[in-house]
Design a protein around this motif. Structure first.
Motif, mmCIF file in Angstrom:
data_model
loop_
_atom_site.group_PDB
_atom_site.id
_atom_site.type_symbol
_atom_site.label_atom_id
_atom_site.label_comp_id
_atom_site.label_asym_id
_atom_site.label_seq_id
_atom_site.Cartn_x
_atom_site.Cartn_y
_atom_site.Cartn_z
ATOM 1 N N ASP A 142 22.257 44.215 44.934
ATOM 2 C CA ASP A 142 21.993 45.587 44.484
ATOM 3 C C ASP A 142 22.444 45.833 43.052
ATOM 4 N N GLY A 143 22.470 44.769 42.217
ATOM 5 C CA GLY A 143 22.874 44.993 40.839
ATOM 6 C C GLY A 143 23.240 43.719 40.111
ATOM 7 N N TRP A 144 24.400 43.735 39.450
ATOM 8 C CA TRP A 144 24.845 42.582 38.659
ATOM 9 C C TRP A 144 26.363 42.517 38.672
ATOM 10 N N ARG A 145 26.880 41.294 38.623
ATOM 11 C CA ARG A 145 28.327 41.079 38.576
ATOM 12 C C ARG A 145 28.624 39.978 37.570
ATOM 13 N N ALA A 146 29.606 40.225 36.696
ATOM 14 C CA ALA A 146 30.001 39.233 35.698
ATOM 15 C C ALA A 146 31.516 39.100 35.687
ATOM 16 N N VAL A 147 31.973 37.870 35.478
ATOM 17 C CA VAL A 147 33.407 37.581 35.417
ATOM 18 C C VAL A 147 33.703 36.923 34.077
ATOM 19 N N PHE A 148 34.739 37.418 33.403
ATOM 20 C CA PHE A 148 35.161 36.895 32.107
ATOM 21 C C PHE A 148 36.627 36.484 32.209
ATOM 22 N N ARG A 149 37.003 35.459 31.449
ATOM 23 C CA ARG A 149 38.399 35.007 31.462
ATOM 24 C C ARG A 149 38.932 34.947 30.036
ATOM 25 N N LEU A 150 40.075 35.555 29.836
ATOM 26 C CA LEU A 150 40.734 35.531 28.536
ATOM 27 C C LEU A 150 41.187 34.111 28.216
ATOM 28 N N GLN A 151 40.898 33.646 26.997
ATOM 29 C CA GLN A 151 41.307 32.293 26.622
ATOM 30 C C GLN A 151 42.826 32.176 26.500
ATOM 31 N N HIS A 152 43.480 33.241 26.086
ATOM 32 C CA HIS A 152 44.942 33.273 25.990
ATOM 33 C C HIS A 152 45.559 33.538 27.360
ATOM 34 N N LEU A 153 46.756 33.055 27.580
ATOM 35 C CA LEU A 153 47.566 33.510 28.706
ATOM 36 C C LEU A 153 48.368 34.734 28.273
ATOM 37 N N VAL A 154 48.682 35.593 29.216
ATOM 38 C CA VAL A 154 49.532 36.754 28.962
ATOM 39 C C VAL A 154 50.755 36.638 29.860
ATOM 40 N N ARG A 155 51.908 36.392 29.253
ATOM 41 C CA ARG A 155 53.146 36.153 30.004
ATOM 42 C C ARG A 155 52.953 35.033 31.028
ATOM 43 N N GLY A 156 52.159 34.055 30.655
ATOM 44 C CA GLY A 156 51.900 32.916 31.525
ATOM 45 C C GLY A 156 50.816 33.149 32.551
ATOM 46 N N ALA A 157 50.234 34.337 32.579
ATOM 47 C CA ALA A 157 49.218 34.671 33.583
ATOM 48 C C ALA A 157 47.810 34.469 33.035
ATOM 49 N N THR A 158 46.912 34.026 33.902
ATOM 50 C CA THR A 158 45.483 34.018 33.609
ATOM 51 C C THR A 158 44.945 35.427 33.830
ATOM 52 N N VAL A 159 44.086 35.888 32.918
ATOM 53 C CA VAL A 159 43.557 37.248 33.011
ATOM 54 C C VAL A 159 42.039 37.195 33.149
ATOM 55 N N ASP A 160 41.530 37.792 34.222
ATOM 56 C CA ASP A 160 40.089 37.881 34.460
ATOM 57 C C ASP A 160 39.633 39.331 34.374
ATOM 58 N N LYS A 161 38.448 39.508 33.825
ATOM 59 C CA LYS A 161 37.779 40.815 33.749
ATOM 60 C C LYS A 161 36.519 40.724 34.608
ATOM 61 N N ILE A 162 36.381 41.616 35.579
ATOM 62 C CA ILE A 162 35.228 41.601 36.485
ATOM 63 C C ILE A 162 34.455 42.905 36.307
ATOM 64 N N LEU A 163 33.216 42.800 35.858
ATOM 65 C CA LEU A 163 32.359 43.962 35.652
ATOM 66 C C LEU A 163 31.251 43.964 36.694
ATOM 67 N N THR A 164 31.046 45.112 37.327
ATOM 68 C CA THR A 164 30.017 45.241 38.348
ATOM 69 C C THR A 164 29.137 46.446 38.048
ATOM 70 N N LEU A 165 27.831 46.226 38.073
ATOM 71 C CA LEU A 165 26.845 47.297 37.966
ATOM 72 C C LEU A 165 26.056 47.353 39.266
ATOM 73 N N ARG A 166 25.698 48.566 39.685
ATOM 74 C CA ARG A 166 24.875 48.723 40.882
ATOM 75 C C ARG A 166 23.624 49.519 40.537
ATOM 76 N N ASP A 167 22.518 49.125 41.128
ATOM 77 C CA ASP A 167 21.248 49.798 40.866
ATOM 78 C C ASP A 167 21.373 51.299 41.107
ATOM 79 N N ASP A 168 20.923 52.084 40.120
ATOM 80 C CA ASP A 168 20.884 53.547 40.198
ATOM 81 C C ASP A 168 22.256 54.204 40.271
ATOM 82 N N HIS A 169 23.317 53.456 39.994
ATOM 83 C CA HIS A 169 24.653 54.045 39.856
ATOM 84 C C HIS A 169 24.930 54.201 38.357
ATOM 85 N N PRO A 170 25.189 55.403 37.874
ATOM 86 C CA PRO A 170 25.439 55.593 36.436
ATOM 87 C C PRO A 170 26.883 55.278 36.049
#
Length: 368
Positions: free
Chosen positions: A99-127
Motif C-alpha cells: 500500500d505504498g513505499w518503504r525505505a531504510v537508510f543507514r548513517l555511515q558514522h556511528l553515534v556513541r558506538g551505535a548504528t543509526v537507521d532512518k526508516i521512511l514509510t509512505l502509504r497510498d492516499d495518506h498525506p
C-alpha cells in the motif's frame, strides 16, 4: 546533490543522502499540490561563497533531519546537531509495499558506538510521512530531536496538543544586536502560550507567527500528561494549508519552536532567512552534555536522553503531514488519532477525517 525520491499515491519525499535531510516533500490532494517543508535559500549557491566553517548540515539545510545530539556536540566530537545531520547516509532498502513505499537508510558514522537507521514509510492516499529512527547498540546517553522546518510568506497561526509550560533558555540565539535580534525574554516561562514574556516587558503570542516581527527566537514547550499524541498544527495563511507534526510524548516529550524570520544579519542568513518555523520534537536539553547532566527539564521530571546499550535497540517515531484548507484559515481545536484515520476538530466545530495509521506512534504502549 545525491538524492533518493520515494513515492506513493498522492505523496513523494526526497532525501538528500549527503546529510540525511529531507530535501523535498510533496502532497497531492484535492486537486492541489502542497509543499510543507522549507529549503534554505543558499543551498544552490557555490560552496565557496559560503563561510568556510559552516557545518554541512547548515550548508544543506532543508526539510527535516535527525539531530543526535541536539544542538552542541560537547560529549563526542561532531558538528552542530551531530553526525546524523551533517554526514552521508547509505540506502539499505527502498521498495514498494502493498500500500505504498518503504525505505531504510543507514548513517555511515556511528553515534556513541551505535548504528543509526532512518526508516521512511509512505502509504497510498495518506498525506503523511511516517518516520522511525533506530539506534542499535552503542553505550552512554544520547539526546535526540527531529528538526522539521516550514516557511510562510504571510505568517500563520499555531495550535498544539496540551502543553504544561513554555520556557526560553538562559540566553537568546542572537544576543549581539550587531548580528541579529530577538523578541522573547530570556530566560522566561509561561503556562499561557498566548502571553509569553517579551524582551520589552510586554507579552507575545506564541501561537501567532507574524511576518513583520524580524527576529530569531527559541522556546521549548513541555508536553502535558494527556494520554494522546503530541501534535503541532500550523495554518499557513498565504499557502492555504495546514501543516501537522505528530509524536509520541513518551518518546519525545518536548517541542522546541525555532522562529527564524530575518533575525540573523550575517552570512549565510544575511536577513533573507524569513518566515521559517522549526517544529522540533525531541528528548533533549540544549547540548549533549547538558542533556546528560542536571538541567531544568530533568528537574521538571522530563527525560532529556535515551540510554544506549550493547545488544539493545532504541527507537522513536514521528509524523509530518500537510492538508489543504482555506487561505487565512485557523488551526484546529483538537486532533485525535484512531485506527485508520485522524480526526481533526476545526476551529468552527466541524470535523474532518483523514486517512492515517493510528497505530504508528505507539501511543500508550511501552517501547523502551
Amino acid at each position: 546533490m545525491d538524492t533518493l525520491t520515494i513515492e506513493a499515491k498522492g505523496i513523494s519525499v526526497t532525501v538528500d543522502l549527503t546529510v540525511g535531510h529531507l530535501a523535498d516533500m510533496t502532497v497531492d490532494i484535492d486537486g492541489r499540490r502542497l509543499k510543507p517543508l522549507h529549503r534554505a535559500p543558499w543551498i544552490d549557491e557555490p560552496r565557496e561563497t559560503l563561510p568556510q566553517d559552516l557545518p554541512e548540515g547548515t550548508v544543506r539545510l532543508s526539510g527535516d533531519f535527525l539531530c543526535a545530539p541536539f544542538s552542541r556536540s560537547d560529549v563526542e566530537e561532531a558538528p552542530l546537531h551531530g553526525w546524523p545531520a551533517n554526514s552521508p547516509w547509505d540506502v539499505v532498502a527502498s521498495e514498494a509495499t502493498a500500500d505504498g513505499w518503504r525505505a531504510v537508510f543507514r548513517l555511515q558514522h556511528l553515534v556513541r558506538g551505535a548504528t543509526v537507521d532512518k526508516i521512511l514509510t509512505l502509504r497510498d492516499d495518506h498525506p503523511f510521512l511516517y518516520q522511525e529512527h533506530v539506534f542499535s547498540g552503542g553505550s552512554g546517553g544520547i539526546s535526540v530531536a527531529h528538526h522539521p522546518m516550514t516557511a510562510m510568506t504571510d505568517g500563520g497561526r499555531l495550535a498544539f496538543s496540551p502543553k504544561r509550560l513554555a520556557a526560553t533558555p538562559d540566553d537568546p540565539l542572537e544576543p549581539d544586536p550587531a548580528r541579529g535580534r530577538f523578541l522573547l525574554a530570556y530566560p522566561a516561562r509561561s503556562t499561557d502560550l498566548t502571553r509569553f514574556p517579551a524582551a520589552n516587558g510586554g507579552r507575545l503570542d506564541l501561537t501567532d507567527y507574524r511576518m513583520e516581527q524580524s527576529r530569531e527566537d527559541f522556546v521549548t514547550l513541555v508536553e502535558a500528561d494527556h494520554g494522546g499524541p503530541g501534535w503541532t498544527a500550523l495554518a499557513r495563511k498565504a499557502e492555504a494549508d495546514l501543516i501537522v507534526v505528530l509524536k509520541n510524548p513518551a518518546e519525545l516529550p518536548v517541542t522546541m519552536l525555532w522562529v527564524s524570520n530575518g533575525g540573523r544579519d550575517y552570512a549565510p542568513w544575511s536577513g533573507r532567512h524569513r518566515g521559517v518555523l522549526g517544529i522540533e520534537d525531541g528528548r533533549t536539553a540544549l547540548g549533549h552534555a547538558a542533556s546528560l547532566g542536571d538541567n531544568w527539564l530533568k528537574r521538571e521530571g522530563v527525560a532529556t536522553a535515551f540510554a544506549l546499550g550493547e545488544g539493545r535497540n532504541v527507537s522513536f517515531r514521528h509524523v509530518i503531514g500537510a492538508l489543504p484548507q482555506e487561505a487565512g484559515g485557523e488551526p484546529p481545536r483538537d486532533i485525535t488519532t484512531e485506527h485508520g484515520h485522524m480526526r481533526i476538530a476545526a476551529a468552527d466545530g466541524t470535523m474532518r477525517d483523514v486517512p492515517f495509521n493510528g497505530d504508528f506512534l505507539r501511543i500508550g504502549r511501552s517501547v523502551f
